[in-house]
Design an enzyme around this catalytic site. Structure first.
Site, mmCIF file in Angstrom:
data_model
loop_
_atom_site.group_PDB
_atom_site.id
_atom_site.type_symbol
_atom_site.label_atom_id
_atom_site.label_comp_id
_atom_site.label_asym_id
_atom_site.label_seq_id
_atom_site.Cartn_x
_atom_site.Cartn_y
_atom_site.Cartn_z
ATOM 1 N N THR A 92 -6.753 -56.531 -1.296
ATOM 2 C CA THR A 92 -8.041 -56.943 -1.850
ATOM 3 C C THR A 92 -7.990 -57.024 -3.379
ATOM 4 O O THR A 92 -7.589 -56.053 -4.038
ATOM 5 C CB THR A 92 -9.120 -55.933 -1.420
ATOM 6 O OG1 THR A 92 -9.240 -55.998 -0.012
ATOM 7 C CG2 THR A 92 -10.450 -56.215 -2.080
ATOM 8 N N CYS A 124 -21.471 -50.364 0.112
ATOM 9 C CA CYS A 124 -21.233 -51.807 -0.092
ATOM 10 C C CYS A 124 -21.788 -52.624 1.065
ATOM 11 O O CYS A 124 -22.453 -53.640 0.855
ATOM 12 C CB CYS A 124 -19.762 -52.095 -0.348
ATOM 13 S SG CYS A 124 -18.673 -51.777 1.028
ATOM 14 N N TYR A 133 -18.387 -47.521 2.567
ATOM 15 C CA TYR A 133 -18.845 -48.647 3.389
ATOM 16 C C TYR A 133 -20.355 -48.706 3.627
ATOM 17 O O TYR A 133 -20.912 -49.788 3.797
ATOM 18 C CB TYR A 133 -18.044 -48.692 4.698
ATOM 19 C CG TYR A 133 -16.777 -49.498 4.524
ATOM 20 C CD1 TYR A 133 -15.749 -49.037 3.707
ATOM 21 C CD2 TYR A 133 -16.622 -50.740 5.125
ATOM 22 C CE1 TYR A 133 -14.610 -49.788 3.507
ATOM 23 C CE2 TYR A 133 -15.477 -51.493 4.937
ATOM 24 C CZ TYR A 133 -14.473 -51.016 4.125
ATOM 25 O OH TYR A 133 -13.349 -51.770 3.926
ATOM 26 N N HIS A 158 -12.346 -43.948 0.740
ATOM 27 C CA HIS A 158 -12.599 -45.373 0.971
ATOM 28 C C HIS A 158 -13.654 -45.567 2.067
ATOM 29 O O HIS A 158 -14.466 -46.489 1.998
ATOM 30 C CB HIS A 158 -11.291 -46.067 1.313
ATOM 31 C CG HIS A 158 -11.284 -47.521 0.982
ATOM 32 N ND1 HIS A 158 -11.831 -48.023 -0.170
ATOM 33 C CD2 HIS A 158 -10.818 -48.605 1.663
ATOM 34 C CE1 HIS A 158 -11.701 -49.335 -0.180
ATOM 35 N NE2 HIS A 158 -11.110 -49.717 0.926
ATOM 36 N N CYS A 216 -17.732 -58.561 -1.389
ATOM 37 C CA CYS A 216 -16.889 -57.502 -1.948
ATOM 38 C C CYS A 216 -16.518 -57.840 -3.396
ATOM 39 O O CYS A 216 -16.181 -58.974 -3.705
ATOM 40 C CB CYS A 216 -15.637 -57.425 -1.081
ATOM 41 S SG CYS A 216 -14.308 -56.424 -1.725
ATOM 42 N N GLU A 261 -7.914 -61.629 -0.252
ATOM 43 C CA GLU A 261 -6.778 -60.749 0.048
ATOM 44 C C GLU A 261 -5.439 -61.490 -0.080
ATOM 45 O O GLU A 261 -5.380 -62.708 0.120
ATOM 46 C CB GLU A 261 -6.928 -60.172 1.461
ATOM 47 C CG GLU A 261 -7.863 -58.967 1.553
ATOM 48 C CD GLU A 261 -9.333 -59.265 1.282
ATOM 49 O OE1 GLU A 261 -9.764 -60.397 1.550
ATOM 50 O OE2 GLU A 261 -10.044 -58.360 0.790
ATOM 51 N N CYS A 282 -13.295 -51.072 -5.759
ATOM 52 C CA CYS A 282 -13.380 -49.711 -5.216
ATOM 53 C C CYS A 282 -12.049 -49.219 -4.673
ATOM 54 O O CYS A 282 -11.805 -48.018 -4.627
ATOM 55 C CB CYS A 282 -14.452 -49.625 -4.139
ATOM 56 S SG CYS A 282 -14.029 -50.542 -2.660
ATOM 57 N N GLU A 334 -13.364 -57.661 8.249
ATOM 58 C CA GLU A 334 -13.274 -56.650 7.193
ATOM 59 C C GLU A 334 -14.011 -55.374 7.590
ATOM 60 O O GLU A 334 -13.542 -54.271 7.341
ATOM 61 C CB GLU A 334 -13.832 -57.189 5.871
ATOM 62 C CG GLU A 334 -13.340 -56.367 4.694
ATOM 63 C CD GLU A 334 -14.446 -55.835 3.828
ATOM 64 O OE1 GLU A 334 -15.589 -56.324 3.941
ATOM 65 O OE2 GLU A 334 -14.172 -54.925 3.037
HETATM 66 C C1 FAD Z 1 -10.507 -57.752 4.561
HETATM 67 C C2 FAD Z 1 -9.543 -56.605 4.478
HETATM 68 C C3 FAD Z 1 -9.271 -56.033 3.244
HETATM 69 C C4 FAD Z 1 -8.335 -55.010 3.139
HETATM 70 N N1 FAD Z 1 -8.032 -54.507 1.894
HETATM 71 C C5 FAD Z 1 -7.057 -53.584 1.770
HETATM 72 C C6 FAD Z 1 -6.654 -53.124 0.479
HETATM 73 O O1 FAD Z 1 -7.187 -53.551 -0.546
HETATM 74 N N2 FAD Z 1 -5.680 -52.191 0.401
HETATM 75 C C7 FAD Z 1 -5.050 -51.700 1.497
HETATM 76 O O2 FAD Z 1 -4.166 -50.866 1.342
HETATM 77 N N3 FAD Z 1 -5.381 -52.143 2.725
HETATM 78 C C8 FAD Z 1 -6.367 -53.066 2.892
HETATM 79 N N4 FAD Z 1 -6.729 -53.506 4.145
HETATM 80 C C9 FAD Z 1 -5.926 -53.077 5.276
HETATM 81 C C10 FAD Z 1 -6.623 -52.184 6.292
HETATM 82 O O3 FAD Z 1 -6.626 -50.856 5.855
HETATM 83 C C11 FAD Z 1 -5.838 -52.389 7.595
HETATM 84 O O4 FAD Z 1 -6.175 -53.681 8.086
HETATM 85 C C12 FAD Z 1 -6.112 -51.337 8.619
HETATM 86 O O5 FAD Z 1 -5.604 -50.092 8.209
HETATM 87 C C13 FAD Z 1 -5.498 -51.708 9.960
HETATM 88 O O6 FAD Z 1 -4.131 -51.987 9.826
HETATM 89 P P1 FAD Z 1 -3.560 -53.366 10.369
HETATM 90 O O7 FAD Z 1 -4.386 -54.459 9.865
HETATM 91 O O8 FAD Z 1 -2.100 -53.376 10.103
HETATM 92 O O9 FAD Z 1 -3.840 -53.326 11.926
HETATM 93 P P2 FAD Z 1 -2.944 -52.754 13.055
HETATM 94 O O10 FAD Z 1 -2.311 -51.486 12.588
HETATM 95 O O11 FAD Z 1 -2.045 -53.807 13.558
HETATM 96 O O12 FAD Z 1 -4.033 -52.380 14.141
HETATM 97 C C14 FAD Z 1 -4.461 -53.290 15.164
HETATM 98 C C15 FAD Z 1 -4.826 -52.457 16.386
HETATM 99 O O13 FAD Z 1 -3.682 -51.750 16.859
HETATM 100 C C16 FAD Z 1 -3.960 -50.365 16.956
HETATM 101 N N5 FAD Z 1 -2.719 -49.654 16.609
HETATM 102 C C17 FAD Z 1 -2.030 -49.765 15.443
HETATM 103 N N6 FAD Z 1 -0.942 -48.965 15.464
HETATM 104 C C18 FAD Z 1 -0.954 -48.347 16.654
HETATM 105 C C19 FAD Z 1 -0.086 -47.381 17.277
HETATM 106 N N7 FAD Z 1 0.997 -46.901 16.654
HETATM 107 N N8 FAD Z 1 -0.414 -46.956 18.509
HETATM 108 C C20 FAD Z 1 -1.519 -47.416 19.147
HETATM 109 N N9 FAD Z 1 -2.370 -48.318 18.617
HETATM 110 C C21 FAD Z 1 -2.087 -48.782 17.383
HETATM 111 C C22 FAD Z 1 -5.103 -50.117 15.973
HETATM 112 O O14 FAD Z 1 -5.867 -48.966 16.310
HETATM 113 C C23 FAD Z 1 -5.909 -51.403 16.111
HETATM 114 O O15 FAD Z 1 -6.767 -51.330 17.206
HETATM 115 C C24 FAD Z 1 -7.690 -54.515 4.291
HETATM 116 C C25 FAD Z 1 -7.985 -55.082 5.537
HETATM 117 C C26 FAD Z 1 -8.891 -56.113 5.635
HETATM 118 C C27 FAD Z 1 -9.149 -56.709 6.998
#
Ligand code: FAD
Length: 486
Positions: free
Chosen positions: A191, A300, A297, A293, A100, A258, A104, A444
């Site tokens: 990121t 990239c 995918y 966004h 990455c 990150e 983006c 990711e």
């Molecule tokens: C390598 C990497 C780079 C990233 N870069 C960026 C970035 O640059 N900018 C940015 O803004 N974000 C970034 N993200 C964040 C990414 O968008 C989030 O990881 C993603 O939206 C999931 O949110 P979370 O990690 O909080 O997981 P969670 O919300 O904790 O989700 C974990 C699980 O729980 C479930 N879940 C969550 N909430 C609920 C609910 N209310 N009810 C039922 N099930 C639920 C989900 O479906 C999933 O299966 C990045 C993530 C990664 C891993």
């Protein structure tokens, strides 16, 4: 436009506060830290390739604001061709970096904020769009790297922002005055944040009236007073303190570097505030950003998968089974999966349409399908690479062992495959496969741009299930009475 050198020099001027493994790093040395250096190299490629005649057509474009040549990562899409070129550009850079290059997220955040502020102004009579255009102009003129900051820590996922035990689990406005606003909270998984110039903060979900303080979109420098970053760990990151072979991709690293970014009562002047309390528009902003966004995918990850396929094929050649039928079949399957990902990104770009602001937007359903495929097919591609790579990927001795005056001879002798290929080359390719198919890279693909369920939620919104029922009922000669089924 900045050169890669200009980009790196400009990062040194920041007074950024970054902690790595509990240690505060000197701000002018942050980008030299072994944990961060590779991510800086990867992001630098977005600058160096834009300055190369070979990639100029893909990487640069005319600004619709000034008519000047700008880096595409600061552009607002003006056509479906722009959307397509974005995807092609991403694949091309990934083929060079194998990881990455981070830029983006801010690119998508800017395109989203551009069109949503326009819609808000039309409906509410606000002046957010003009404010945002000034910020965009500043980004374009200085060729800045902007981190896209959407994801909040979110605390208890079953509760809305205003219901959380700790009100700071989502970024919120704690003060407004005649000069600007003060925000508090954190953004997670950021990121490229530690090697960006600016961050564009967006709400993480659709808000309700009680959550109005959480409906905030604004821009601030990554080194603004009150901001600090805690850099995240990655699979095998301590190897970055050693030689380069064991890192696999020593130049560019894994994923985007990150951080958990803390916002401790940070002041943002009004001219950099693009949403403040207009909770009705937060859902639209989140959805648009997610679609832009998710479009990325297949581009990239398509390019990253090109490298994984190449590494698997080389490992097979270096080990003497490159001509075996099942290996060719597996490589073909990897190609099929990779092009499937790419096809979705191209398709959602071809089917893009203009928003009211004039900025082009992808086909949202196809963009979501593409990202959802990534949450599965990358695992298949990487599984096949590990199959072809062999157990050595998990058990290989270290670079120090290979170079050891006494035992080096054994590593060299027993890790050799085909006699004509140096053992070190076979080890380097094995390490690359380990790096690219390991934990951090896979997670990711699963959660970046939203967890799988986030795409499924969009299917039910966008795919018009009722119409599909009508198609079926019509052919089967069934008269649908929608009130019949309770
Ligand atoms: C390598 C990497 C780079 C990233 N870069 C960026 C970035 O640059 N900018 C940015 O803004 N974000 C970034 N993200 C964040 C990414 O968008 C989030 O990881 C993603 O939206 C999931 O949110 P979370 O990690 O909080 O997981 P969670 O919300 O904790 O989700 C974990 C699980 O729980 C479930 N879940 C969550 N909430 C609920 C609910 N209310 N009810 C039922 N099930 C639920 C989900 O479906 C999933 O299966 C990045 C993530 C990664 C891993």
């Amino acid at each position: 436009m900045k050169t890669a050198r200009d980009y790196i020099d400009s990062l040194r001027e920041r007074k950024i506060k970054v902690y790595i493994k509990g240690e505060l790093i000197d701000s002018d040395k942050v980008i030299d830290h072994p944990f961060i250096k590779g991510h800086v190299n990867a992001a630098s490629m977005t600058y160096s390739m834009a300055n190369s005649p070979k990639y100029e057509d893909l990487m640069t474009v005319k600004s619709h604001l000034t008519g000047k040549k700008i880096n595409r990562f600061t552009h607002i899409h003006q056509s479906t061709e722009d959307l397509l070129n974005k995807v092609k550009m991403l694949r091309t850079i990934s083929q060079q970096t194998g990881t990455c290059y981070q830029r983006c997220v801010g690119f998508d955040a800017m395109n989203t904020t551009y069109s949503v502020t326009y819609d808000m102004d039309q409906k509410l009579g606000t002046d957010y769009h003009e404010r945002f255009k000034k910020f965009l102009l500043y980004v374009q003129e200085n060729d800045l790297m902007v981190a896209g900051a959407m994801t909040d820590p979110k605390g208890d996922r079953s509760l809305r922002p205003s219901q959380q035990a700790d009100p700071d689990m989502f970024v919120h406005v704690v003060e407004k005055n005649d000069k600007g606003i003060v925000i508090r909270g954190a953004k997670a998984h950021m990121t490229g944040m530690v090697n960006s110039h600016e961050m564009l903060i967006m709400p993480t979900m659709g808000m309700k009236e009680d959550d109005a303080d959480y409906a905030v979109c604004c821009a601030l420098p990554v080194d603004a007073p009150g901001v600090l970053h805690i850099f995240g760990r990655q699979t095998n990151d301590d190897r970055k303190m050693e030689g380069d072979i064991d890192q696999g991709n020593a130049k560019f690293g894994i994923v985007g570097g990150e951080s958990l970014t803390i916002l401790n009562d940070v002041f943002v002047p009004w001219e950099r505030v693009f949403m403040c309390g207009e909770y009705q528009f937060s859902g639209l902003l989140v959805e648009r950003f997610a679609c832009y966004h998710r479009q990325n995918y297949g581009g990239c990850k398509g390019g990253v998968s090109d490298v994984v396929i190449g590494a698997a094929a080389l490992m097979a050649d270096f080990s003497g089974y490159g001509k075996a039928g099942h290996i060719k079949e597996k490589l073909n399957e990897m190609i099929h999966l990779t092009e499937t990902l790419y096809a979705c990104s191209l398709a959602c770009s071809c089917q893009g349409t203009a928003t009211a602001s004039g900025a082009y937007f992808v086909d949202p359903l196809l963009a979501n399908v593409g990202k959802h495929n990534v949450t599965k097919l990358i695992y298949d591609i990487d599984r096949l690479a590990q199959d072809i790579g062999g157990g050595i990927i998990a058990t290989m001795p270290s670079e120090s062992d290979l170079k050891h005056p006494e035992i080096g001879q054994y590593v060299d002798k027993y890790l050799r495959g085909v006699a004509s290929v140096p053992t070190e080359d076979r080890m380097r390719i094995g390490r690359l496969i380990e790096n690219m198919t390991g934990g951090t890279a896979l997670v990711e693909s699963m959660h970046g741009a939203g967890s799988p369920q986030a795409q499924k939620v969009m299917y039910s919104k966008l795919a018009n299930l009722e119409q599909k029922k009508e198609f079926a009922a019509h052919l089967a000669g069934v008269h649908l009475n929608k009130n019949e089924v309770k």
